[in-house]
Design an enzyme around this catalytic site. Structure first.
Site, mmCIF file in Angstrom:
data_model
loop_
_atom_site.group_PDB
_atom_site.id
_atom_site.type_symbol
_atom_site.label_atom_id
_atom_site.label_comp_id
_atom_site.label_asym_id
_atom_site.label_seq_id
_atom_site.Cartn_x
_atom_site.Cartn_y
_atom_site.Cartn_z
ATOM 1 N N GLY A 71 -19.213 67.402 19.429
ATOM 2 C CA GLY A 71 -18.774 68.170 18.641
ATOM 3 C C GLY A 71 -17.451 69.113 19.109
ATOM 4 O O GLY A 71 -17.050 68.616 20.190
ATOM 5 N N ASN A 72 -17.100 69.742 18.154
ATOM 6 C CA ASN A 72 -15.533 70.679 18.650
ATOM 7 C C ASN A 72 -15.659 72.055 18.077
ATOM 8 O O ASN A 72 -16.651 72.546 17.182
ATOM 9 C CB ASN A 72 -14.301 70.005 18.326
ATOM 10 C CG ASN A 72 -14.141 69.900 17.140
ATOM 11 O OD1 ASN A 72 -13.951 70.599 16.438
ATOM 12 N ND2 ASN A 72 -13.927 68.645 16.516
ATOM 13 N N ARG A 73 -14.901 72.935 18.465
ATOM 14 C CA ARG A 73 -14.881 74.356 18.094
ATOM 15 C C ARG A 73 -14.544 74.719 16.745
ATOM 16 O O ARG A 73 -14.559 75.859 16.503
ATOM 17 C CB ARG A 73 -14.377 75.414 19.255
ATOM 18 C CG ARG A 73 -15.277 75.305 20.529
ATOM 19 C CD ARG A 73 -14.666 76.104 21.684
ATOM 20 N NE ARG A 73 -14.526 77.410 21.079
ATOM 21 C CZ ARG A 73 -13.532 78.333 21.610
ATOM 22 N NH1 ARG A 73 -12.604 78.017 22.468
ATOM 23 N NH2 ARG A 73 -13.437 79.377 21.026
#
Ligand code: CTP
Length: 400
Positions: free
Chosen positions: A208-210
Site C-alpha cells: 500500500g501507500n500513505r
C-alpha cells in the site's frame, strides 16, 4: 455552502426532535441563518428556548405572533428561505403536506415557499412501511421534495426497523447537495479518484501507500456542492463516503483503471487525486505466506498508468506527489500525461500531503500558468482546483 443562507428548520413531534438541536447548531456554526419553526407537539419534546439559544434567532411557534419580527409568519418565512428542512418529519406532517393541508405554521410555510424542501422522516417502522405513508412520500417526491432517510436501527418503541431519523451528517450532506444545485458545475459530470490502491501479496497482506484519500474526498464533496454529478472512485480509506456522490470502491490499480474507464465515458472532467500503486506483485499467493525463510523476494510488475492510458474528450487533472524538484517534476508529468492541469504537492512537509487536513499546492496548467497557493484546508484547496476546472470547462460542451 450554507454560509449566509436562510434555512427554515421545521421540527415536528417526534422523540428525534432533540437531534434537531445538533442540526440547528451545526448549521448556525457554519454561518447559516436558521429560523426554527416548531409544531405544537414538537414543543412537547423540546423547548423552543433550546433552539432559540442555539440559533440566536426567534423560534416560530404560532401562526400569528404579534410580538414576532416576521410580519405574517409563514409568508415571510417562506419568502426568505433558501431552503426548508423538516427534521424530524412525522407521518402526520408528511400526510398533511401530501394532501396540501395548511392548518399549522409549518404546513403553511411549506405551501407558501418556492425554496427546495428536504424531508427527514422519523417514525415507527409500521407507520413508515404503511402503504398510505409510502404513497404520501412517493407523491411528495414526484412534486420535487427531497428525502433523506429514515435509517434502520433501534426505534423509540424498542423495536428495530427502518424509521430512525437519518444521521445529522447525512442530513447536512443532503443540505449541501440541494443548495449546490444550480452551482457553476451544474449539469457537469466529474470523476474523482481518491486513496492509495492496495496490491495483494497473499490473503492477509498487501502493498500500500500513505495516501489517506482526504484530498480526493474533499474534491468530490466540493464538486457536489457546486452542482456537479460526481463519481468518486475510491481505493480503501478510513473516510465516510460523501452523501450525494456515487462512490465506486476499488482495491487495486487495475480495478481503479477499469472503474475510471467506465465512469469517464460520459465525463466532463477527471481529477486523479488517487495514488495508484505503480507496481504490483506478479502473483498473489492463494494461501498465507508462512515465515521460516531468512529472506523472501517479491517480484513486482508495472501497473498501467491510468491517466496516460485514458481516451476521451474530458478535462484531465493530475496530481504530482513529489519529494524534490516540485515544479520541474510536475511540469514533466503534465506534459507526459497530456494533462490540462497538474496539482503539485510536496509530500515531505508535515502540514500538507499524506494524512494532513491541510495542503500547500502549486497549480500548473498547460499554458504554463503557475499558481502557488498558501497552506489551506483541503476543502479550500479543492475549491481552488475546481475554480480552475470551471475556467477550463467552457472549451467542452455540457452533457445536459
Ligand atoms: N497515476 C495514474 N496511474 C498510475 C500512477 C499514477 O494515473 N499508475 C496518476 C496519479 O493519480 C496522479 C498522477 O498520475 O494524478 C501522478 O502520480 P505520481 O505518483 O505523482 O506520479 P507517477 O506517474 O507515478 O510517477 P513517479 O511515481 O515516478 O513520480
Amino acid at each position: 455552502m450554507v454560509r449566509d443562507k436562510t434555512i427554515v428548520l421545521g421540527i415536528t413531534g417526534s422523540i428525534a426532535a432533540y437531534k434537531a438541536v445538533e442540526l440547528a447548531s451545526k448549521l448556525t456554526q457554519d454561518g447559516a441563518r436558521v429560523d426554527v419553526v416548531m409544531t405544537g407537539s414538537a414543543q412537547e419534546f423540546v423547548f423552543p428556548l433550546t433552539f432559540r439559544s442555539v440559533t440566536q434567532r426567534p423560534v416560530v411557534t404560532e401562526m400569528f405572533d404579534l410580538a414576532s419580527e416576521f410580519s405574517i409568519e409563514h409568508v415571510s418565512l417562506a419568502e426568505q428561505a433558501d431552503l426548508v428542512v423538516i427534521a424530524p418529519a412525522t407521518a402526520n406532517i408528511i400526510a398533511k403536506l401530501a394532501a396540501g393541508i395548511a392548518d399549522d405554521i409549518l404546513c403553511c410555510t411549506v405551501l407558501a415557499t418556492k425554496a427546495p424542501v428536504i424531508v427527514a422522516p422519523a417514525m415507527n417502522v409500521n407507520m413508515y412501511e404503511n402503504q398510505v405513508t409510502q404513497e404520501n412520500i412517493a407523491r411528495l417526491k414526484e412534486r420535487g421534495f427531497n428525502f433523506v432517510g429514515p435509517a434502520y436501527g433501534r426505534l423509540a418503541s424498542g423495536a428495530w426497523g427502518v424509521g430512525r431519523l437519518a444521521e445529522i451528517d447525512e442530513i447536512m450532506g443532503t443540505i449541501h447537495q440541494v443548495l449546490g444545485r444550480g452551482g457553476d458545475l451544474a449539469g457537469r459530470r466529474l470523476v474523482v479518484s481518491a486513496g492509495g490502491t492496495q496490491e495483494p501479496i497473499d490473503p492477509a497482506r498487501h502493498i500500500g501507500n500513505r495516501s489517506s484519500g482526504k484530498m480526493g474526498y474533499a474534491l468530490a464533496e466540493a464538486a457536489r456542492d457546486r452542482g456537479a454529478e460526481v463519481v468518486l472512485v475510491s481505493a480503501p480509506t478510513a473516510l465516510v463516503p460523501p452523501i450525494g456522490v456515487e462512490v465506486v470502491q476499488v482495491q487495486t490499480t487495475l480495478q481503479m483503471r477499469d472503474a475510471i474507464v467506465k465512469a469517464t465515458t460520459q465525463a466532463n472532467a477527471l481529477i486523479m487525486a488517487a495514488a495508484p500503486a505503480d507496481y504490483r506483485p506478479r502473483a498473489t499467493a492463494e494461501t498465507k505466506i508462512k515465515k521460516g525463510t531468512e529472506s523472501l523476494t517479491l517480484e513486482l510488475v508495472e501497473t498501467p498508468d491510468i491517466l496516460s492510458e485514458l481516451k476521451g474528450d474530458f478535462i484531465r487533472v493530475g496530481f504530482a506527489a513529489e519529494s524534490e524538484n516540485l515544479v520541474e517534476n510536475a511540469r514533466e508529468k503534465l506534459k507526459r500525461k497530456k494533462l490540462d492541469l497538474i496539482v503539485a504537492n510536496d509530500i515531505t512537509a508535515t502540514d500538507s500531503g499524506f494524512g494532513a487536513d491541510t495542503n500547500r499546492v502549486v497549480l500548473i496548467d498547460r499554458s504554463g500558468n503557475v499558481a502557488s497557493l498558501p497552506l489551506l484546508p483541503k476543502s479550500e484547496v479543492a475549491h481552488r482546483i475546481l475554480d480552475k476546472v470551471v475556467e477550463l470547462l467552457p472549451r467542452r460542451k455540457a452533457r445536459k
